[in-house]
Design an enzyme around this catalytic site. Structure first.
Site, PDB file in Angstrom:
ATOM      1  N   GLU A 233       1.044  -1.310   0.154  1.00  0.00           N
ATOM      2  CA  GLU A 233       0.052   0.085   0.115  1.00  0.00           C
ATOM      3  C   GLU A 233       0.787   1.215  -0.015  1.00  0.00           C
ATOM      4  OE1 GLU A 233      -4.048  -1.427   2.399  1.00  0.00           O
ATOM      5  OE2 GLU A 233      -2.180  -0.813   3.586  1.00  0.00           O
TER       6      GLU A 233
ATOM      7  N   CYS B 162       3.495   8.655   0.918  1.00  0.00           N
ATOM      8  CA  CYS B 162       3.895   7.643   2.040  1.00  0.00           C
ATOM      9  C   CYS B 162       4.210   6.287   1.308  1.00  0.00           C
ATOM     10  CB  CYS B 162       2.907   7.567   3.081  1.00  0.00           C
ATOM     11  SG  CYS B 162       3.444   6.600   4.359  1.00  0.00           S
TER      12      CYS B 162
ATOM     13  N   CYS C 131       6.563  -6.546   7.481  1.00  0.00           N
ATOM     14  CA  CYS C 131       7.704  -6.086   8.060  1.00  0.00           C
ATOM     15  C   CYS C 131       8.183  -7.061   9.144  1.00  0.00           C
ATOM     16  CB  CYS C 131       7.202  -4.932   8.976  1.00  0.00           C
ATOM     17  SG  CYS C 131       8.405  -3.931   9.820  1.00  0.00           S
TER      18      CYS C 131
ATOM     19  N   CYS D  45       6.351  -4.670  15.820  1.00  0.00           N
ATOM     20  CA  CYS D  45       5.840  -3.784  17.027  1.00  0.00           C
ATOM     21  C   CYS D  45       4.315  -4.035  17.262  1.00  0.00           C
ATOM     22  CB  CYS D  45       5.893  -2.287  16.183  1.00  0.00           C
ATOM     23  SG  CYS D  45       7.664  -1.762  15.636  1.00  0.00           S
TER      24      CYS D  45
ATOM     25  N   CYS E 145       1.237  -1.958  15.673  1.00  0.00           N
ATOM     26  CA  CYS E 145       1.411  -1.629  14.242  1.00  0.00           C
ATOM     27  C   CYS E 145       0.687  -2.944  13.395  1.00  0.00           C
ATOM     28  CB  CYS E 145       2.819  -1.366  13.628  1.00  0.00           C
ATOM     29  SG  CYS E 145       2.880  -1.284  11.984  1.00  0.00           S
TER      30      CYS E 145
ATOM     31  N   GLY F 292       6.921  -1.502   6.093  1.00  0.00           N
ATOM     32  CA  GLY F 292       8.318  -2.078   6.268  1.00  0.00           C
ATOM     33  C   GLY F 292       9.189  -1.135   6.941  1.00  0.00           C
ATOM     34  N   GLU F 293      10.540  -1.656   7.388  1.00  0.00           N
ATOM     35  CA  GLU F 293      11.506  -0.991   8.168  1.00  0.00           C
ATOM     36  C   GLU F 293      12.522  -0.549   6.835  1.00  0.00           C
ATOM     37  OE1 GLU F 293      12.232   0.393  10.699  1.00  0.00           O
ATOM     38  OE2 GLU F 293      14.169   0.615   9.768  1.00  0.00           O
TER      39      GLU F 293
ATOM     40  N   SER G 235      11.847   6.779   7.740  1.00  0.00           N
ATOM     41  CA  SER G 235      11.594   6.512   9.218  1.00  0.00           C
ATOM     42  C   SER G 235      11.854   5.136   9.713  1.00  0.00           C
ATOM     43  CB  SER G 235       9.877   6.596   9.331  1.00  0.00           C
ATOM     44  OG  SER G 235       9.364   6.178  10.659  1.00  0.00           O
TER      45      SER G 235
ATOM     46  N   SER H  86      11.295   6.556  15.309  1.00  0.00           N
ATOM     47  CA  SER H  86      10.001   5.850  16.143  1.00  0.00           C
ATOM     48  C   SER H  86      10.614   5.757  17.352  1.00  0.00           C
ATOM     49  CB  SER H  86       9.551   4.744  15.369  1.00  0.00           C
ATOM     50  OG  SER H  86       8.969   4.891  14.279  1.00  0.00           O
ATOM     51  N   LEU H  87      10.362   6.599  18.433  1.00  0.00           N
ATOM     52  CA  LEU H  87      10.696   6.476  19.673  1.00  0.00           C
ATOM     53  C   LEU H  87       9.795   5.939  20.720  1.00  0.00           C
ATOM     54  CD1 LEU H  87      13.064   9.207  21.165  1.00  0.00           C
ATOM     55  CD2 LEU H  87      11.513   8.021  22.908  1.00  0.00           C
ATOM     56  N   HIS H  88       8.529   6.472  20.775  1.00  0.00           N
ATOM     57  CA  HIS H  88       7.349   5.672  21.319  1.00  0.00           C
ATOM     58  C   HIS H  88       7.291   5.805  23.009  1.00  0.00           C
ATOM     59  CE1 HIS H  88       6.190   5.775  17.421  1.00  0.00           C
ATOM     60  NE2 HIS H  88       6.459   4.277  17.152  1.00  0.00           N
TER      61      HIS H  88
ATOM     62  N   ASN I 142      -3.659   5.137  16.203  1.00  0.00           N
ATOM     63  CA  ASN I 142      -4.630   4.605  15.415  1.00  0.00           C
ATOM     64  C   ASN I 142      -5.013   3.193  15.506  1.00  0.00           C
ATOM     65  OD1 ASN I 142      -4.729   7.360  13.728  1.00  0.00           O
ATOM     66  ND2 ASN I 142      -2.999   6.730  12.812  1.00  0.00           N
TER      67      ASN I 142
ATOM     68  N   CYS J  36      -1.433   6.028   9.787  1.00  0.00           N
ATOM     69  CA  CYS J  36       0.029   5.383  10.319  1.00  0.00           C
ATOM     70  C   CYS J  36      -0.413   4.178  10.851  1.00  0.00           C
ATOM     71  CB  CYS J  36       0.766   6.437  11.353  1.00  0.00           C
ATOM     72  SG  CYS J  36       1.381   7.934  10.677  1.00  0.00           S
TER      73      CYS J  36
HETATM   74  N1  SAH Z   1       9.294   0.896  10.251  1.00  0.00           N
HETATM   75  C1  SAH Z   1       9.472   2.347  10.325  1.00  0.00           C
HETATM   76  C2  SAH Z   1       8.334   2.822   9.452  1.00  0.00           C
HETATM   77  C3  SAH Z   1       6.768   2.573   9.558  1.00  0.00           C
HETATM   78  S1  SAH Z   1       5.739   3.120  10.391  1.00  0.00           S
HETATM   79  C4  SAH Z   1       9.375   2.887  11.484  1.00  0.00           C
HETATM   80  O1  SAH Z   1       9.067   2.089  12.634  1.00  0.00           O
HETATM   81  O2  SAH Z   1       9.410   4.044  11.803  1.00  0.00           O
HETATM   82  C5  SAH Z   1       5.770   5.006  10.183  1.00  0.00           C
HETATM   83  C6  SAH Z   1       5.173   5.571  11.584  1.00  0.00           C
HETATM   84  O3  SAH Z   1       3.979   5.075  11.962  1.00  0.00           O
HETATM   85  C7  SAH Z   1       6.034   5.051  12.847  1.00  0.00           C
HETATM   86  O4  SAH Z   1       6.448   6.214  13.610  1.00  0.00           O
HETATM   87  C8  SAH Z   1       5.325   3.940  13.420  1.00  0.00           C
HETATM   88  O5  SAH Z   1       5.624   3.613  14.767  1.00  0.00           O
HETATM   89  C9  SAH Z   1       3.956   4.673  13.211  1.00  0.00           C
HETATM   90  N2  SAH Z   1       2.572   3.611  13.703  1.00  0.00           N
HETATM   91  C10 SAH Z   1       2.651   2.096  13.445  1.00  0.00           C
HETATM   92  N3  SAH Z   1       1.668   1.830  13.811  1.00  0.00           N
HETATM   93  C11 SAH Z   1       0.873   2.799  14.072  1.00  0.00           C
HETATM   94  C12 SAH Z   1      -0.426   3.025  14.941  1.00  0.00           C
HETATM   95  N4  SAH Z   1      -1.144   1.930  15.030  1.00  0.00           N
HETATM   96  N5  SAH Z   1      -1.057   4.121  15.158  1.00  0.00           N
HETATM   97  C13 SAH Z   1      -0.031   5.168  15.190  1.00  0.00           C
HETATM   98  N6  SAH Z   1       1.028   5.358  14.569  1.00  0.00           N
HETATM   99  C14 SAH Z   1       1.534   3.997  14.077  1.00  0.00           C
END
Ligand code: SAH
Length: 345
Positions: free
Chosen positions: A91, A104, A111, A115, A118, A164-165, A196, A219-221, A295, A338
């Site tokens: 996608e 995007c 992937c 995570c 995700c 993907g990463e 990212s 992506s810190l989180h 999301n 995202c």
């Molecule tokens: N693998 C890469 C890029 C993919 S995701 C990464 O980890 O950065 C791009 C962004 O969307 C990342 O910051 C990811 O953490 C975020 N993301 C993934 N799932 C999400 C969700 N359910 N809600 C909000 N953001 C999300």
């Protein structure tokens, strides 16, 4: 099987021409035709006959096929589902801003990062995309705009935030960036491309050495290692402290900064304590924080915090003077926001 034309960067193309005793000036004509004019599907016809015959015989000009297109009624985001040659699907999302678009892009089918928050990660890694499959998403989306929203075929920013990463598929991502950056082609500015990452250190090393200038989003989180382990399993192998230590010593260009993405999950990482620790960790860096309200997707057990909690979180970060943006949830009505990308749906 023929090699894809869209796997060649400009110098690869010149080398192919030279090695086959063809006039290497055709390289700029070919790049111009395919990437500036976006005449795709068949070889440029305005090159010398011998070069044309050579390319028609040896190269493939097809692109990923559009399977479905979903347009958001809310904000005009567009989500494409593409079918690849081996029937895998990926996608791509166009995100509008003032009649221009950010795109995007996906870098892998599925992937490997897995995570917990995700949707894409739930599929596991199927395979890496090739450079032509990455560039192909861009070209197809551009052509779709030219046809369906004429005058709006302006894609000014590229973000590798789809499936993907990207740093786990470095070679193909790098080659696609070289193609996007080429002055003879789409000629996208280096500061307009962002990769990212979940913090995959081997890829970070290559990024800083091989494509400096391309922006990085991390992506810190969570600023806490234990919580981050739960969210991003590769944190156990490449802990946040080590990732930040590495990122900190990378020389940035003037006005370049690192974007730190932070998903806000209700009652998990959205407290003032989390915000204070995050602020402490990033204060004084060339940092920009993107707060992404979680999301949801089918079967997810996390929830999005309410607006009050999100604003309180931002207010704490403001006291550290770190520029912070709460990212809107464009495209969520078509599961294009995202983390909602999953090729099966
Ligand atoms: N693998 C890469 C890029 C993919 S995701 C990464 O980890 O950065 C791009 C962004 O969307 C990342 O910051 C990811 O953490 C975020 N993301 C993934 N799932 C999400 C969700 N359910 N809600 C909000 N953001 C999300």
């Amino acid at each position: 099987m023929k090699q894809s034309f869209y796997d060649l960067n400009f110098s690869d193309l010149e080398a192919v021409l030279r090695q086959n005793d063809l006039n290497s000036s055709a390289a700029s004509v070919l790049f111009n035709w395919h990437y500036k004019k976006k005449e795709t599907a068949q070889c440029a016809s305005n090159i010398a006959k011998d070069s044309l015959a050579f390319f028609q015989d040896h190269f493939d000009f097809s692109l990923p096929e559009i399977d479905t297109v979903q347009e958001s009624n809310k904000d005009r985001s567009v989500k494409f589902l593409f079918t690849l040659k081996d029937d895998h699907k990926v996608e791509t999302v166009l995100i509008p801003f003032h009649k221009k678009y950010s795109i995007c892009l996906s870098s892998q089918v599925g992937c490997a990062m897995n995570c917990s928050f995700c949707f894409t990660g739930k599929q596991g890694l199927k395979r890496n995309l090739t450079a032509s499959e990455i560039v192909g998403q861009f070209l197809q989306a551009w052509c779709w705009l030219a046809k369906n929203r004429p005058g709006e075929e302006r894609i000014l920013n590229i973000v590798f935030m789809g499936q993907g990463e990207p740093l786990h598929n470095f070679d193909a991502v790098k080659k696609s960036c070289e193609i996007f950056l080429s002055q003879n082609g789409t000629s996208i500015g280096v500061q307009k491309i962002t990769i990212s990452t979940a913090g995959y250190i081997p890829g970070l090393k290559r990024w800083s050495q091989e494509i400096p200038g391309v922006n990085l989003a991390l992506s810190l989180h969570s600023p806490f290692e234990e919580k981050r382990n739960e969210l991003i399993p590769i944190n156990k192998k490449y802990p946040l402290v080590e990732v930040l230590e590495y990122v900190d010593q990378i020389p940035l260009r003037k006005k370049q900064f690192i974007t730190y993405e932070y998903i806000l999950i209700k009652h998990f990482n959205d407290s003032p304590d989390d915000a204070t620790k995050l602020g402490t960790l990033l204060a004084g860096k060339s940092a920009y924080i993107n707060l992404i309200p979680f999301n949801s997707f089918p079967e997810s057990h996390y929830q999005c915090p309410d607006l009050g909690a999100i604003e309180r979180f931002k207010a704490v970060l403001d006291t550290f003077n770190i520029p912070t943006l709460i990212r809107g949830t464009k495209g969520d009505d078509v599961l294009a926001a995202c983390g909602q990308l999953n090729s099966k749906h």
